[in-house]
Every structure is written in C-alpha cells, then in structure tokens.
Motif scaffolding. Structure first.
Motif, mmCIF file in Angstrom:
data_model
loop_
_atom_site.group_PDB
_atom_site.id
_atom_site.type_symbol
_atom_site.label_atom_id
_atom_site.label_comp_id
_atom_site.label_asym_id
_atom_site.label_seq_id
_atom_site.Cartn_x
_atom_site.Cartn_y
_atom_site.Cartn_z
ATOM 1 N N PRO A 189 34.825 20.756 29.560
ATOM 2 C CA PRO A 189 35.586 21.293 29.657
ATOM 3 C C PRO A 189 35.978 22.403 30.600
ATOM 4 C CG PRO A 189 35.600 21.869 27.283
ATOM 5 C CD PRO A 189 33.961 21.318 28.234
ATOM 6 N N ALA A 190 36.890 22.361 31.823
ATOM 7 C CA ALA A 190 37.336 23.280 32.853
ATOM 8 C C ALA A 190 38.246 24.078 31.794
ATOM 9 C CB ALA A 190 37.221 22.868 33.993
ATOM 10 N N LEU A 191 38.210 25.089 31.015
ATOM 11 C CA LEU A 191 39.119 25.887 30.629
ATOM 12 C C LEU A 191 39.658 27.401 31.043
ATOM 13 C CD1 LEU A 191 41.756 24.866 28.334
ATOM 14 C CD2 LEU A 191 39.611 26.340 27.051
ATOM 15 N N MET A 192 41.107 27.392 31.793
ATOM 16 C CA MET A 192 41.042 29.192 32.040
ATOM 17 C C MET A 192 41.246 29.349 31.581
ATOM 18 S SD MET A 192 42.750 29.457 35.756
ATOM 19 C CE MET A 192 44.186 30.070 35.315
ATOM 20 N N PHE A 193 40.665 30.720 30.980
ATOM 21 C CA PHE A 193 41.455 31.835 29.878
ATOM 22 C C PHE A 193 42.233 32.327 30.794
ATOM 23 C CE2 PHE A 193 38.006 30.772 27.580
ATOM 24 C CZ PHE A 193 38.243 30.694 26.095
ATOM 25 N N PRO A 194 43.861 32.531 30.237
ATOM 26 C CA PRO A 194 44.794 33.680 30.874
ATOM 27 C C PRO A 194 44.302 35.054 31.327
ATOM 28 C CG PRO A 194 45.634 32.702 28.781
ATOM 29 C CD PRO A 194 44.551 32.108 28.695
ATOM 30 N N GLN A 195 43.815 35.708 30.892
ATOM 31 C CA GLN A 195 43.487 36.982 30.632
ATOM 32 C C GLN A 195 42.800 36.711 32.167
ATOM 33 O OE1 GLN A 195 42.490 34.601 28.002
ATOM 34 N NE2 GLN A 195 42.639 36.113 25.704
ATOM 35 N N LEU A 196 41.820 35.676 32.108
ATOM 36 C CA LEU A 196 40.973 36.023 33.822
ATOM 37 C C LEU A 196 41.626 35.292 35.350
ATOM 38 C CD1 LEU A 196 37.132 34.442 31.820
ATOM 39 C CD2 LEU A 196 38.546 37.365 32.095
ATOM 40 N N ASP A 235 30.489 38.746 35.208
ATOM 41 C CA ASP A 235 30.727 37.950 36.538
ATOM 42 C C ASP A 235 32.350 37.841 36.197
ATOM 43 O OD1 ASP A 235 30.486 37.525 33.425
ATOM 44 O OD2 ASP A 235 30.438 35.840 33.902
ATOM 45 N N ILE A 236 33.124 38.399 34.852
ATOM 46 C CA ILE A 236 34.590 37.925 34.909
ATOM 47 C C ILE A 236 34.832 39.862 35.208
ATOM 48 C CG2 ILE A 236 34.565 35.872 33.412
ATOM 49 C CD1 ILE A 236 34.053 37.647 31.291
ATOM 50 N N ALA A 237 34.621 40.070 35.383
ATOM 51 C CA ALA A 237 34.992 41.859 35.509
ATOM 52 C C ALA A 237 35.703 41.576 37.398
ATOM 53 C CB ALA A 237 33.690 43.079 35.641
ATOM 54 N N SER A 238 37.174 42.391 36.622
ATOM 55 C CA SER A 238 38.300 42.656 38.216
ATOM 56 C C SER A 238 38.260 43.847 38.297
ATOM 57 C CB SER A 238 38.826 41.715 38.132
ATOM 58 O OG SER A 238 39.920 41.940 36.903
ATOM 59 N N LYS A 239 37.784 44.779 37.419
ATOM 60 C CA LYS A 239 38.434 45.906 37.693
ATOM 61 C C LYS A 239 39.628 46.534 37.674
ATOM 62 C CE LYS A 239 34.238 47.266 41.121
ATOM 63 N NZ LYS A 239 33.221 46.182 41.681
ATOM 64 N N SER A 240 39.983 45.576 36.912
ATOM 65 C CA SER A 240 41.507 45.788 36.696
ATOM 66 C C SER A 240 41.624 47.215 34.904
ATOM 67 C CB SER A 240 42.064 44.978 35.663
ATOM 68 O OG SER A 240 41.924 43.868 36.923
ATOM 69 N N PRO A 241 43.123 48.087 35.655
ATOM 70 C CA PRO A 241 43.059 48.944 34.096
ATOM 71 C C PRO A 241 42.771 48.558 32.928
ATOM 72 C CG PRO A 241 44.918 49.572 35.939
ATOM 73 C CD PRO A 241 43.650 48.247 36.725
ATOM 74 N N GLY A 242 41.813 48.999 32.281
ATOM 75 C CA GLY A 242 42.180 48.198 30.859
ATOM 76 C C GLY A 242 40.961 47.995 30.120
ATOM 77 N N GLU A 243 39.948 47.313 31.449
ATOM 78 C CA GLU A 243 38.415 46.621 31.231
ATOM 79 C C GLU A 243 37.717 47.495 31.004
ATOM 80 O OE1 GLU A 243 37.512 44.362 34.498
ATOM 81 O OE2 GLU A 243 39.214 42.454 34.223
ATOM 82 N N LYS A 244 36.793 46.713 29.531
ATOM 83 C CA LYS A 244 35.535 47.566 29.268
ATOM 84 C C LYS A 244 34.417 46.352 30.372
ATOM 85 C CE LYS A 244 38.374 49.265 25.047
ATOM 86 N NZ LYS A 244 38.441 48.028 24.254
ATOM 87 N N LEU A 245 33.597 47.075 31.106
ATOM 88 C CA LEU A 245 32.561 46.764 31.421
ATOM 89 C C LEU A 245 31.125 46.706 30.413
ATOM 90 C CD1 LEU A 245 31.106 44.966 34.120
ATOM 91 C CD2 LEU A 245 30.888 47.115 34.658
ATOM 92 N N VAL A 246 30.978 45.488 29.944
ATOM 93 C CA VAL A 246 30.012 45.289 28.721
ATOM 94 C C VAL A 246 29.175 44.485 29.046
ATOM 95 C CG1 VAL A 246 31.886 45.772 26.635
ATOM 96 C CG2 VAL A 246 31.035 43.526 27.756
ATOM 97 N N GLY A 247 27.328 44.812 29.068
ATOM 98 C CA GLY A 247 26.327 43.711 28.606
ATOM 99 C C GLY A 247 26.714 42.355 27.604
#
Ligand code: NAD
Length: 361
Positions: A107-114, A332-344
């Motif tokens: 499946p190539a499914l795009m999560f709207p959040q991404l 790999d999915i971070a866009s540096k938008s406000p509210g994002e938490k960069l995690v491992g």
C-alpha cells in the motif's frame, strides 16, 4: 488462541525496527486475549557471519512452521563483495520462494499528517493518496536464468512468466480492486517484451470474471511518469517483480518516506511474510534513527492477513496515526513544522505503544 510468529530481524536497522513491532504485537495480544510466541530465525548477513549461508535450513523450517513471519531487512556493505547466490539478498529471495508467497501487497498510503513530506505539488495529492501496488514476487527476471560469458565480458538475466503465474497474481489484483475503488491498472512493457504481451493477453482474458473492475494498461515508463504527474488516477496497480520493485519505491517517495511503507507477501496457503519495503539502511544503523513505523504497519498487515485480526490491525494503524497526530516524527518524516517532536526509533515505538494500549483497553 496461540499463534507462532517467526521473526527475521536481519541486518542494519532490521533488528531495531523489528524489536519495536514485536513490542507492539505483544501489547496487542495482551490486550486482546490471544497469545503470541516469537522465534527468531537468523537470515541475511548475520546468518552468513554465523552459519556461512544467508538462508540456514533451520531458519527456513522455523518460518515454514509458523503462522506468520515478520522480517526487518537484509544486506549491507560488509557483504557486497560476495557472489550473487552467497549475498544476504539471496536469503530474502530464498525465503519468499520457500514460503510460496507470490503476491506482494504494497500500500502507498499517504497519512494526511505527512502531506508536507510529499515532494509533489499539494494540488496533485489533495484529498490524500491511497494506491495499492500488487507486485509479483516469486517469478520474472529476479528468478530467471542468469549468467556470464566465459570471458566475463557479457552477462544476461532472463524474464520468464508462465500463464499460471500471471493468472494467480492478477486474480489478487482483481480481487483487491473489488474491495477498493474497482480500478485495476496492469503495468507492463508490451510494446517490447514478449513476456509483457502474455501479461496483457492474460489480463484481457480474465477481465470478464470481474465486470465491475475497470481494467487499464500502461507501459512501465509511462506509469513511472504518471505516478508523479497524476498519482490519484491509480487505485490498484498489478505488475511484474522488477517493475513492481521500482514503482513501489517511487510511490513510497510520493507518500512521504520509505520509512512509512509496509508490505505483505502472501501465497495460497501457509504463513505470510510481512516486511517494511525499505532496506537495511546501513547509513543510520544502530543510531536510534530508523523510523519503525513501516515495520509496525507491516505488523498490522500481519494481524489482518495471517491472523485475521482486523480490529487489532485497525487499532495498530490508528495508533500510528495518533502518534503522528501528537507530533512525533523520526528524522525521515520531520518537516520542522511547529508542534513536531523529533524522536528516535525507541521513542516513536513508545508513542505507538501508548496509543495502541489506549485503543484496546
Ligand atoms: P535502504 O532502503 O536501506 O535505504 C535508502 C535510504 O532510505 C537511506 O538513506 C536510508 O537511511 C533511508 N531509510 C531506509 N529505511 C529507513 C527508515 N526506516 N527510517 C529512516 N530512513 C530510512 O536502501 P539501500 O541503501 O539501497 O540499501 C541498503 C541495503 O539494504 C543494501 O544492502 C540492499 O541490498 C538492502 N536492501 C534490503 C531490502 C530488504 O531486505 N527487503 C530492501 C532493499 C534494500
């Protein structure tokens, strides 16, 4: 109810992401009242190092004796110098063949959040994207006769398909289309390849059995172009092993990241094989940087297709979506938008675990 799951962590980031998916599956089983037993089956580079072969017999038996197999990834630069049939990838092709899993559902499914991670113009993916690529997995050029001339100055690989192989994969494609938007596009290179002409002929002969499905054909070069020009035209794409390999990686980039895409490989009977579509990512191995969501979503497909646990599969998918809603992003999915938490890797796993436990209370 007790199910046996074979795990093949493999190489590179494989062990990191499989460990997360196993925790998620354990949590789901605990909350839903069924039991899972996990047996590790060494394969790929680690098996070459330990046993001198990428696909040890005992590992193959473990997989065959299980209800489902969860795989990370195989390969890496350490083994790149080995001959073709000694390389880690030979383990991967070998286990697919041994399990008879000829249909690979990607499946190539795009999560709207991404949506922000999609490299295409926003209007091209407005309203989301949901394509299912059905790739033939145990035939074609990856398994055909190959060789080198005695002087080493020429080499060949062979694309060969039987009508039976084409029929069984197209049946999966037609049936998948019936459960979706009822559009099936068969991708081939029928203007050049005889094997592709057999694919077309077979699809046309089968079509009357699924009168509701709109059948279309595209040459693979055009399909590669259409995927970035107008991806929303596609519902189900069915294609050969190599074309499917390439197109599904292209589709993965449209949806955001290769780190998000799951796959299920199934046959007529026996255990299914579930794996992320990405490789062993040696560049980020062992650094807690790998996105585990593709493997977690593969575990959801395992629940759906092999264990027939649709509610639990949906709960895992909803938990992934909830983790994204909460702003958790691997690199790999971070866009540096406000509210994002960069995690491992581990923290993303914890976020999904918390969400899935909440959903199955
Ligand atoms: P790859 O998918 O391993 O990596 C491509 C790029 O995507 C890299 O930059 C990597 O860091 C990134 N990436 C991949 N998965 C990621 C994840 N979960 N989170 C974040 N970033 C991720 O492809 P490659 O570099 O072409 O191959 C590396 C090795 O993996 C090779 O040995 C190849 O043969 C093998 N491989 C194995 C499989 C498999 O086991 N199914 C599939 C493809 C490649």
């Amino acid at each position: 109810m007790k199910y046996r799951i074979a795990t093949i962590p493999g190489d590179g980031i494989g062990p990191d992401v499989v460990a997360i998916a196993v925790k998620v599956l354990e949590a789901v089983a605990g909350k839903s009242g069924f039991e899972l037993s996990f047996t590790e089956a060494p394969m790929g580079g680690v098996a070459i190092d330990r046993f001198g072969t990428p696909l040890p017999q005992a590992s193959e038996e473990t997989c065959k004796g299980s209800d489902a197999v969860l795989l990370g990834a195989m390969g890496g630069p350490k083994w790149d110098g080995l001959a073709g049939d000694k390389r880690p990838e030979a383990g991967l092709l070998g286990i697919r063949k041994a399990l008879g899993v000829y249909a690979n559902l990607r499946p190539a499914l795009m999560f709207p959040q991404l949506a922000g991670a999609c490299p295409l113009r926003p209007d091209l993916v407005a309203g989301g994207l949901d394509i299912l690529i059905v790739r033939e997995l145990t035939g074609g050029i990856y398994f055909g006769e190959r060789g080198r001339s005695a002087d080493g100055q020429s080499a060949w690989d062979t694309e060969r398909y039987s009508r039976m192989e084409i029929e069984r994969i197209l049946k999966v494609g037609f049936e998948a289309a019936m459960g979706r938007a009822k559009r099936l596009c068969v991708v081939d290179k029928a203007n050049v390849l005889e094997s592709s002409r057999l694919w077309r002929e077979t699809a046309q002969a089968m079509a009357p059995k699924w009168p509701e499905v709109e059948l279309s054909f595209l040459y693979v070069d055009n399909a590669a172009m259409q995927l970035v020009k107008n991806p929303r035209q596609f519902d189900v794409i069915a294609t050969s092993n190599m074309f499917g390999d390439i197109l599904s990686d292209e589709a993965s980039q449209i949806t955001g990241s290769i780190g998000m895409l799951a796959s299920a490989s199934i046959g007529d009977s026996g255990p299914g094989l579930f794996e992320p579509i990405h490789g062993s990512a040696p560049d980020i191995a062992g650094q807690d940087k790998a996105n585990p969501l593709a493997t977690v979503l593969s575990a959801a497909m395992l629940l759906r297709y092999s264990l027939k646990r649709e509610a639990e599969a949906k709960a895992v998918e909803a938990a992934v979506s909830a983790a994204l809603d909460s702003g958790y992003r691997c690199g790999d999915i971070a866009s540096k938008s406000p509210g994002e938490k960069l995690v491992g890797t581990k923290a993303m796993g914890e976020a999904v675990l918390a969400a899935v436990e909440g959903r199955l209370e």
